[in-house]
Motif scaffolding. Structure first.
Motif, short mmCIF file in Angstrom:
data_model
loop_
_atom_site.label_atom_id
_atom_site.label_comp_id
_atom_site.label_asym_id
_atom_site.label_seq_id
_atom_site.Cartn_x
_atom_site.Cartn_y
_atom_site.Cartn_z
N ASP A 18 -8.99 -0.10 3.65
CA ASP A 18 -9.53 1.11 3.05
C ASP A 18 -10.92 0.87 2.46
N ARG B 128 0.84 -1.21 0.00
CA ARG B 128 0.00 0.00 0.00
C ARG B 128 0.87 1.25 0.00
N ILE C 211 -6.40 -1.00 0.23
CA ILE C 211 -6.52 -2.41 0.59
C ILE C 211 -8.00 -2.72 0.79
#
Length: 220
Positions: free
Chosen positions: A120, A70, A77
């Motif tokens: 995320d 990331r 993610i």
């Protein structure tokens, strides 16, 4: 559509690209980010071309390098909602083997710790991944973990994580997952994968699986 496998003895991670954009599916154990970044470069892509990092489930051999990747790519993610809390907590999980060989492997594998990651994107049961910067669509296949997902690509390729595994001696023959939280759910998920009649199935352990061996899972 092109799928590149980044393998080591623990598990496989995958780079999916349509030539313009890319998606990482699983990240391998901790320390595997350099191997994935090399694969991205070898494919003629830049880290910034990666739009999504999708974790098929929370286990450490699939999420271990997610934070590094990331940071390197800037990609979010994503994980299914039923595995999201365990990913946030991190730590160890109780692996439940489905046969003798995984029982022997459990002592070593159970020591691996999931990195604590705030996802995320939290996925539902079926998602068009293009809306999240990815490629294809995800669909939930519980059993190995409660929130395991597969990715279905436009050419009918499936990336199945650990919803299936390759055989220990015959790596391209489809087998049930080595570990499962729910064997009945795992069997239903295997049938769901087979019902898509995939051309190729990529898995975290073994593979790529042959279409005939996946087809026979309809009778599980």
């Amino acid at each position: 559509m092109t799928v590149y496998a980044v393998k080591n003895v623990a598990s496989s991670a995958f780079l999916v690209t349509d030539g313009r954009r890319a998606m990482i599916v699983d990240t391998g154990v901790a320390g595997r980010a350099p191997a994935m970044l090399k694969q991205i470069a070898d494919a003629g892509l830049r880290p910034a071309d990666v739009g999504l990092i999708l974790l098929t489930h929370h286990h450490a051999d699939h999420s271990g390098s997610a934070l590094e990747l990331r940071e390197a790519t800037g990609a979010p993610i994503a994980i299914h909602r039923d595995d999201a809390d365990q990913l946030r907590r991190g730590g160890r999980v109780d692996l439940q083997p489905t046969s003798l060989m995984p029982r022997l492997m459990k002592v070593m594998l159970a020591k691996a710790e999931i990195p604590a990651i705030e996802p995320d994107i939290v996925l539902g049961d079926e998602e068009d991944l293009s809306g999240h910067g990815g490629i294809g669509r995800s669909f939930v296949t519980p059993g190995h973990t409660s929130g395991s997902v597969c990715v279905l690509l436009a050419d009918n390729t499936i990336l199945a994580g650990d919803a299936l595994s390759g055989g220990m001696l015959r790596a391209r023959m489809a087998r049930k997952p080595m570990f499962a939280t729910d064997l009945d759910a795992a069997a239903r998920s295997m049938r769901a994968i087979a019902n898509h009649a995939p051309t190729t199935v990529y898995v975290g352990h073994g593979g790529n699986l042959t279409a005939p061996s996946v087809a026979q899972l309809k009778t599980c």
